[in-house]
Motif scaffolding. Sequence first.
Motif, PDB file in Angstrom:
ATOM      1  N   SER A   1      -5.675   9.313 -12.456  1.00  0.00           N
ATOM      2  CA  SER A   1      -4.855   8.200 -11.902  1.00  0.00           C
ATOM      3  C   SER A   1      -4.139   7.244 -12.788  1.00  0.00           C
ATOM      4  CB  SER A   1      -5.752   7.159 -11.279  1.00  0.00           C
ATOM      5  OG  SER A   1      -6.534   7.665 -10.061  1.00  0.00           O
ATOM      6  N   ILE A   2      -3.070   7.096 -12.423  1.00  0.00           N
ATOM      7  CA  ILE A   2      -2.098   6.311 -13.440  1.00  0.00           C
ATOM      8  C   ILE A   2      -1.269   5.026 -12.584  1.00  0.00           C
ATOM      9  CG2 ILE A   2      -1.513   8.087 -14.986  1.00  0.00           C
ATOM     10  CD1 ILE A   2       1.015   8.548 -13.728  1.00  0.00           C
ATOM     11  N   THR A   3      -1.088   3.957 -13.419  1.00  0.00           N
ATOM     12  CA  THR A   3      -0.117   3.015 -12.776  1.00  0.00           C
ATOM     13  C   THR A   3       0.928   2.486 -13.682  1.00  0.00           C
ATOM     14  OG1 THR A   3      -2.471   1.863 -11.995  1.00  0.00           O
ATOM     15  CG2 THR A   3      -0.482   0.355 -12.360  1.00  0.00           C
TER      16      THR A   3
ATOM     17  N   ALA B   1       6.572   8.346 -16.386  1.00  0.00           N
ATOM     18  CA  ALA B   1       4.915   8.261 -16.204  1.00  0.00           C
ATOM     19  C   ALA B   1       4.636   9.798 -16.311  1.00  0.00           C
ATOM     20  CB  ALA B   1       4.652   7.668 -15.165  1.00  0.00           C
ATOM     21  N   TYR B   2       3.260  10.173 -16.703  1.00  0.00           N
ATOM     22  CA  TYR B   2       2.546  11.093 -16.536  1.00  0.00           C
ATOM     23  C   TYR B   2       1.150  11.182 -16.328  1.00  0.00           C
ATOM     24  CZ  TYR B   2       2.835  11.219 -21.662  1.00  0.00           C
ATOM     25  OH  TYR B   2       2.664  10.937 -22.911  1.00  0.00           O
ATOM     26  N   THR B   3       0.577  12.384 -15.695  1.00  0.00           N
ATOM     27  CA  THR B   3      -0.962  12.310 -15.770  1.00  0.00           C
ATOM     28  C   THR B   3      -1.346  13.275 -16.868  1.00  0.00           C
ATOM     29  OG1 THR B   3      -1.090  14.080 -14.284  1.00  0.00           O
ATOM     30  CG2 THR B   3      -1.033  11.794 -13.403  1.00  0.00           C
ATOM     31  N   LYS B   4      -2.663  13.164 -17.073  1.00  0.00           N
ATOM     32  CA  LYS B   4      -3.174  14.203 -17.949  1.00  0.00           C
ATOM     33  C   LYS B   4      -3.086  15.671 -17.387  1.00  0.00           C
ATOM     34  CE  LYS B   4      -7.458  12.571 -17.998  1.00  0.00           C
ATOM     35  NZ  LYS B   4      -8.631  12.056 -18.023  1.00  0.00           N
TER      36      LYS B   4
ATOM     37  N   VAL C   1       8.460   5.238  -2.501  1.00  0.00           N
ATOM     38  CA  VAL C   1       7.780   4.243  -2.996  1.00  0.00           C
ATOM     39  C   VAL C   1       8.705   2.893  -3.011  1.00  0.00           C
ATOM     40  CG1 VAL C   1       6.165   5.096  -4.329  1.00  0.00           C
ATOM     41  CG2 VAL C   1       8.176   4.254  -5.360  1.00  0.00           C
ATOM     42  N   LYS C   2       8.255   1.786  -2.808  1.00  0.00           N
ATOM     43  CA  LYS C   2       9.216   0.423  -2.979  1.00  0.00           C
ATOM     44  C   LYS C   2       9.382   0.111  -4.412  1.00  0.00           C
ATOM     45  CE  LYS C   2       9.354  -0.891   1.335  1.00  0.00           C
ATOM     46  NZ  LYS C   2      10.734  -0.615   2.204  1.00  0.00           N
ATOM     47  N   SER C   3      10.645  -0.393  -4.611  1.00  0.00           N
ATOM     48  CA  SER C   3      10.816  -0.881  -5.966  1.00  0.00           C
ATOM     49  C   SER C   3      10.241  -2.143  -5.998  1.00  0.00           C
ATOM     50  CB  SER C   3      12.438  -0.866  -6.241  1.00  0.00           C
ATOM     51  OG  SER C   3      12.949  -2.029  -5.483  1.00  0.00           O
ATOM     52  N   GLY C   4      10.402  -2.632  -7.688  1.00  0.00           N
ATOM     53  CA  GLY C   4       9.711  -3.912  -7.913  1.00  0.00           C
ATOM     54  C   GLY C   4       8.525  -4.155  -7.722  1.00  0.00           C
ATOM     55  N   GLU C   5       7.445  -2.985  -7.538  1.00  0.00           N
ATOM     56  CA  GLU C   5       6.076  -3.193  -7.370  1.00  0.00           C
ATOM     57  C   GLU C   5       5.389  -2.040  -8.179  1.00  0.00           C
ATOM     58  OE1 GLU C   5       5.241  -3.294  -3.215  1.00  0.00           O
ATOM     59  OE2 GLU C   5       6.493  -4.889  -2.938  1.00  0.00           O
ATOM     60  N   PRO C   6       4.351  -2.158  -8.701  1.00  0.00           N
ATOM     61  CA  PRO C   6       3.775  -1.215  -9.406  1.00  0.00           C
ATOM     62  C   PRO C   6       3.289   0.161  -8.512  1.00  0.00           C
ATOM     63  CG  PRO C   6       2.484  -3.207  -9.915  1.00  0.00           C
ATOM     64  CD  PRO C   6       3.743  -3.483  -8.796  1.00  0.00           C
ATOM     65  N   VAL C   7       3.320   1.028  -9.164  1.00  0.00           N
ATOM     66  CA  VAL C   7       2.948   2.365  -8.270  1.00  0.00           C
ATOM     67  C   VAL C   7       1.672   2.859  -8.970  1.00  0.00           C
ATOM     68  CG1 VAL C   7       3.513   4.756  -7.951  1.00  0.00           C
ATOM     69  CG2 VAL C   7       5.241   3.095  -8.036  1.00  0.00           C
ATOM     70  N   ASN C   8       0.773   2.917  -7.807  1.00  0.00           N
ATOM     71  CA  ASN C   8      -0.891   3.674  -8.101  1.00  0.00           C
ATOM     72  C   ASN C   8      -0.810   4.891  -7.623  1.00  0.00           C
ATOM     73  OD1 ASN C   8      -1.825   0.894  -9.291  1.00  0.00           O
ATOM     74  ND2 ASN C   8      -1.682   0.445  -7.060  1.00  0.00           N
ATOM     75  N   LEU C   9      -0.712   5.929  -8.810  1.00  0.00           N
ATOM     76  CA  LEU C   9      -0.617   7.192  -8.509  1.00  0.00           C
ATOM     77  C   LEU C   9      -2.034   8.078  -8.970  1.00  0.00           C
ATOM     78  CD1 LEU C   9       2.110   9.706  -8.172  1.00  0.00           C
ATOM     79  CD2 LEU C   9       0.471  10.440  -9.630  1.00  0.00           C
TER      80      LEU C   9
ATOM     81  N   SER D   1       0.962  -1.013  -0.014  1.00  0.00           N
ATOM     82  CA  SER D   1       0.049   0.224   0.194  1.00  0.00           C
ATOM     83  C   SER D   1       0.900   1.109   0.058  1.00  0.00           C
ATOM     84  CB  SER D   1      -0.850  -0.038   1.240  1.00  0.00           C
ATOM     85  OG  SER D   1      -0.088   0.180   2.273  1.00  0.00           O
ATOM     86  N   VAL D   2       2.058   1.078   0.449  1.00  0.00           N
ATOM     87  CA  VAL D   2       3.093   2.184   0.152  1.00  0.00           C
ATOM     88  C   VAL D   2       3.127   2.817  -1.094  1.00  0.00           C
ATOM     89  CG1 VAL D   2       5.434   2.988   0.600  1.00  0.00           C
ATOM     90  CG2 VAL D   2       4.465   1.450   2.185  1.00  0.00           C
ATOM     91  N   ASN D   3       2.981   2.071  -2.154  1.00  0.00           N
ATOM     92  CA  ASN D   3       2.996   2.319  -3.606  1.00  0.00           C
ATOM     93  C   ASN D   3       1.500   2.854  -4.008  1.00  0.00           C
ATOM     94  OD1 ASN D   3       5.447   1.334  -3.396  1.00  0.00           O
ATOM     95  ND2 ASN D   3       5.372   0.444  -5.342  1.00  0.00           N
ATOM     96  N   ASP D   4       0.573   3.080  -3.113  1.00  0.00           N
ATOM     97  CA  ASP D   4      -0.629   3.846  -3.469  1.00  0.00           C
ATOM     98  C   ASP D   4      -0.421   5.221  -2.982  1.00  0.00           C
ATOM     99  OD1 ASP D   4      -1.975   1.644  -4.436  1.00  0.00           O
ATOM    100  OD2 ASP D   4      -2.730   1.010  -2.657  1.00  0.00           O
TER     101      ASP D   4
END
Length: 164
Positions: free
Chosen positions: A133-135, A121-124, A63-71, A42-45
């Motif tokens: 939201s982007i992953t 990565a970038y958002t609108k 964030v933690k490496s090796g896991e997807p980021v939900n931003l 959940s750190v990556n949320d």
Amino acid sequence: MNKLITFFSIIIFISGCNDEPKKEKFSYKRVQENTEIRDVKSVNDVTINSTDQMLFDRSVIKVKSGEPVNLTLNHTGQIAKEFMGHNFVLLKEGTDVDDFAQRAMVAKDSDYIPVGDETYAYTKMLGGGESDSITFDSPEPGTYIYLCTFPGHYQVMRGEFIVE
Ligand code: CU
């Protein structure tokens, strides 16, 4: 002889009893470990807010490496995108921030994202009241720069994106 047998069967009985709680403790620990792993994810949320005052509410994101980021980027203000647009742009390591931002400034047709391969990565681009939201996969461990590329914003609206 009988006493000796009784003595040994008592020992076996006792050690047999001891085995049971040990097993239970072990499986209990396993469950706890799994819960911890879920917490780490959940750190990556990540949620970051931007305002009519031309600010992000965070200057450091970890964030933690090796896991997807939900931003998720929120624009909590009211001013329209044409006047107070905000986005979140994460730059690759070694990108010249000033050069990138100056090219972004004139890239209105592509939502202020310049041509090239300098972003992870970038958002609108958002106006007041909007969210995006982007992953994306977290980059290698290191410290990266994020910024808003709306003209005139990046010198204030920027921060460190730390991957551990
Ligand atoms: Cu902005």
